[in-house]
Motif scaffolding. Structure first.
Motif, PDB file in Angstrom:
ATOM      1  N   SER B  84      -2.593   5.793   9.377  1.00 21.26           N
ATOM      2  CA  SER B  84      -1.966   4.620   8.757  1.00 21.26           C
ATOM      3  C   SER B  84      -3.021   3.663   8.222  1.00 21.26           C
ATOM      4  CB  SER B  84      -1.107   3.862   9.772  1.00 21.26           C
ATOM      5  OG  SER B  84      -0.258   4.735  10.408  1.00 21.26           O
ATOM      6  N   ILE B  85      -4.081   3.453   9.035  1.00 24.50           N
ATOM      7  CA  ILE B  85      -5.147   2.535   8.610  1.00 24.50           C
ATOM      8  C   ILE B  85      -5.799   3.059   7.340  1.00 24.50           C
ATOM      9  CG2 ILE B  85      -7.451   1.649   9.236  1.00 24.50           C
ATOM     10  CD1 ILE B  85      -6.381   1.516  12.153  1.00 24.50           C
ATOM     11  N   LEU B  86      -6.056   4.385   7.307  1.00 25.23           N
ATOM     12  CA  LEU B  86      -6.697   4.964   6.132  1.00 25.23           C
ATOM     13  C   LEU B  86      -5.828   4.820   4.884  1.00 25.23           C
ATOM     14  CD1 LEU B  86      -8.351   8.190   7.583  1.00 25.23           C
ATOM     15  CD2 LEU B  86      -9.483   6.146   6.737  1.00 25.23           C
ATOM     16  N   VAL B  87      -4.535   5.097   5.068  1.00 25.02           N
ATOM     17  CA  VAL B  87      -3.624   4.997   3.915  1.00 25.02           C
ATOM     18  C   VAL B  87      -3.573   3.559   3.409  1.00 25.02           C
ATOM     19  CG1 VAL B  87      -1.190   5.125   3.241  1.00 25.02           C
ATOM     20  CG2 VAL B  87      -2.225   7.008   4.499  1.00 25.02           C
ATOM     21  N   LEU B  88      -3.445   2.611   4.357  1.00 27.26           N
ATOM     22  CA  LEU B  88      -3.378   1.202   3.950  1.00 27.26           C
ATOM     23  C   LEU B  88      -4.675   0.759   3.283  1.00 27.26           C
ATOM     24  CD1 LEU B  88      -1.518  -0.434   6.954  1.00 27.26           C
ATOM     25  CD2 LEU B  88      -0.731  -0.278   4.606  1.00 27.26           C
ATOM     26  N   SER B  89      -5.811   1.212   3.854  1.00 33.93           N
ATOM     27  CA  SER B  89      -7.098   0.850   3.259  1.00 33.93           C
ATOM     28  C   SER B  89      -7.196   1.386   1.841  1.00 33.93           C
ATOM     29  CB  SER B  89      -8.265   1.420   4.060  1.00 33.93           C
ATOM     30  OG  SER B  89      -8.096   1.168   5.386  1.00 33.93           O
ATOM     31  N   SER B  90      -6.751   2.635   1.655  1.00 35.24           N
ATOM     32  CA  SER B  90      -6.807   3.234   0.316  1.00 35.24           C
ATOM     33  C   SER B  90      -5.972   2.424  -0.664  1.00 35.24           C
ATOM     34  CB  SER B  90      -6.285   4.667   0.346  1.00 35.24           C
ATOM     35  OG  SER B  90      -6.939   5.371   1.331  1.00 35.24           O
ATOM     36  N   ILE B  91      -4.759   2.062  -0.210  1.00 36.03           N
ATOM     37  CA  ILE B  91      -3.869   1.307  -1.101  1.00 36.03           C
ATOM     38  C   ILE B  91      -4.501  -0.034  -1.474  1.00 36.03           C
ATOM     39  CG2 ILE B  91      -1.653   0.088  -1.206  1.00 36.03           C
ATOM     40  CD1 ILE B  91      -0.538   2.432   0.525  1.00 36.03           C
ATOM     41  N   PHE B  92      -5.027  -0.729  -0.449  1.00 33.65           N
ATOM     42  CA  PHE B  92      -5.648  -2.029  -0.722  1.00 33.65           C
ATOM     43  C   PHE B  92      -6.909  -1.864  -1.577  1.00 33.65           C
ATOM     44  CE2 PHE B  92      -3.156  -3.618   2.964  1.00 33.65           C
ATOM     45  CZ  PHE B  92      -2.507  -4.628   2.284  1.00 33.65           C
ATOM     46  N   GLY B  93      -7.659  -0.791  -1.297  1.00 30.93           N
ATOM     47  CA  GLY B  93      -8.871  -0.528  -2.069  1.00 30.93           C
ATOM     48  C   GLY B  93      -8.571  -0.336  -3.533  1.00 30.93           C
ATOM     49  N   VAL B  94      -7.570   0.502  -3.802  1.00 30.18           N
ATOM     50  CA  VAL B  94      -7.190   0.774  -5.195  1.00 30.18           C
ATOM     51  C   VAL B  94      -6.692  -0.511  -5.843  1.00 30.18           C
ATOM     52  CG1 VAL B  94      -5.485   1.969  -6.623  1.00 30.18           C
ATOM     53  CG2 VAL B  94      -6.709   3.216  -4.844  1.00 30.18           C
ATOM     54  N   PHE B  95      -5.876  -1.249  -5.107  1.00 26.08           N
ATOM     55  CA  PHE B  95      -5.335  -2.503  -5.616  1.00 26.08           C
ATOM     56  C   PHE B  95      -6.465  -3.480  -5.961  1.00 26.08           C
ATOM     57  CE2 PHE B  95      -3.834  -6.853  -4.656  1.00 26.08           C
ATOM     58  CZ  PHE B  95      -2.845  -6.947  -5.626  1.00 26.08           C
TER      59      PHE B  95
END
Lengths: 201, 249
Positions: B84-95
């Protein structure tokens, strides 16, 4: 994927204390026990303990031949656990307790048999086992060999101790260590209240 | 004697190894010592337990099953949490990347070129990139890309409104390699005035025009620029504030 075992297989497997059958029993039966307890003043840990004790009772039952099931093993096991929990609650909290059956089958008739360990004994055995497992491996091994009636001389050879006298001394100290651990365990209170006082520590 | 008693007499008493005298002595002591009484009781129970190997084996296996199953769940929980942390980080990173890119990068800057004086598209209200058209520089105009343009040469380094604007970087004449960024940093004392950066080639043709609203720095990306000499000028209210040049090698 998990194998499905018949009740007969499970009984045979438990009779031999086969780990994979015990695993299966845990996965299949523990959720029912836990569910029952969580709805009847129990906790997850109570569930673990009750499952443990229930399996010991079941194990003792199936050792006596002939053992005949008149309902499913799940129902039977659940009945054992409910009965144990009822006794435990009565002892612990002196509460009036009405069991409900979560298993969608007819409740099984369960009568405590004379050779069944009492609810209190089960708890005591669990306490002993827990503390035994906390002893150093060498102590556990020594006590095991002693209980197997292996002569002190043999034990000295097996554990590479210098002589029999040392084995004897070591055995006393291991046993003492275990005793002290048990007596210091808060769960031990209920077993020694009639035999002494805990004030002297 | 006392110490000896408590160490092995309990064991010996429960194993019936004490002689009559010792037994009587020990029982007398037990009467007076509740803790000793407890220990003797526990020891007797313990002896029975220790002799029951089948029971110990079964208990060990039940504990193992319990640990195995709850341990598995614990691992699964940890795995799900990390996932979950990785997915959220990816989303925030891309954003974050998309957002920061939109804020600092003039989209398509190197692609466009247009004639000076050509009407440009202005997306008002935000810091914008203004593309003067989608015309490519004609090949014949890029033949002598390094020749200087006399009219602009005299203006390099000069400017107006020095009271309102101060250029910190770059130097007014720099040489860079293709793809290198040129960092424009300035101080503007009147941020309300809209500022533009205009890039021209050595033929005086506007290559790009960037609106620099309420910022004090800008990275000009030269990726896609052809080799050659370029002039840049910063404009405020249609007036040139400062002019410089750079050579893309």
């Amino acid at each position: 994927m998990m194998f499905q075992y018949s009740d007969e297989d499970l009984i045979a497997g438990l009779r031999q204390r086969n780990s994979s059958y015990i695993d299966f029993l845990y996965q299949e039966f523990f959720p029912i026990v836990r569910h029952h307890l969580l709805h009847n003043s129990g906790t997850h840990q109570d569930g673990e303990d009750l499952f443990h004790d229930g399996l010991i009772v079941l194990y003792n039952r199936i050792q006596t031949e002939p053992f005949k099931l008149e309902c499913s093993l799940k129902t039977y096991f659940t009945a054992i656990c409910k009965n144990l929990w009822l006794q435990r609650l009565e002892r612990r909290y002196k509460l009036i307790y009405h069991a409900e059956c979560e298993v969608q089958e007819e409740p099984a008739e369960y009568v405590t048999e004379d050779h069944d360990p009492t609810e209190q004994n089960l708890e005591q055995q669990r306490l002993f086992h827990k503390n035994l497992m906390q002893l150093p491996v060498e102590c556990r091994r020594l006590l095991q060999l002693y209980c197997l009636k292996i002569p002190y001389r043999e034990i000295a050879k097996l554990l590479k101790y210098k002589d029999e006298v040392y084995v004897k001394t070591r055995k006393y100290s291991c046993k003492k260590m275990l005793r002290k651990k048990i007596i210091k365990d808060p769960e031990c209170d209920q077993f020694i209240k009639h035999h002494g006082s805990r004030n002297v520590r | 004697m006392e110490a000896e008693m408590s160490d092995d007499w309990i064991d010996r008493y429960n194993n019936d190894e004490l002689d009559e005298y010792e037994k009587a002595l020990f029982e007398n002591k037990m009467l007076a010592d509740p803790l000793l009484r407890s220990e003797v009781y526990i020891d007797a129970c313990l002896n029975r337990f220790l002799m029951d190997f089948e029971l110990q084996d079964l208990m060990k296996k039940i504990r193992a099953a319990s640990r195995k199953n709850s341990g598995g769940k614990w691992l699964l929980d940890i795995f799900l949490m990390i996932a979950s942390i990785l997915v959220l980080s990816s989303i925030f990173g891309v954003f974050y990347l998309v957002r920061s890119s939109a804020e600092t990068t003039p989209v398509g800057l190197p692609k466009y070129a247009g004639q000076e004086g050509q009407k440009v598209q202005v997306d008002s209200g935000k810091r914008n990139v203004i593309f003067p058209g989608d015309q490519r520089i004609p090949k014949d105009l890029t033949k002598n890309n390094f020749e200087s343009l006399a009219e602009y040469e005299v203006l390099v380094g000069t400017g107006s409104r020095s009271d309102q604007f101060k250029l910190i970087s770059p130097n007014v004449n720099v040489s860079i390699h293709i793809g290198t960024e040129i960092k424009f940093v300035w101080q503007s004392y009147n941020k309300q005035v809209p500022l533009y950066l205009v890039i021209l080639n050595n033929h005086g043709i506007t290559v790009s025009k960037v609106a620099l609203n309420q910022v004090s720095s800008f990275n000009l990306k030269t990726k896609g620029f052809k080799s050659g000499l370029y002039y840049w000028k910063m404009m405020a209210e249609e007036k040139m504030v400062v002019m410089g040049k750079f050579t893309v090698l």
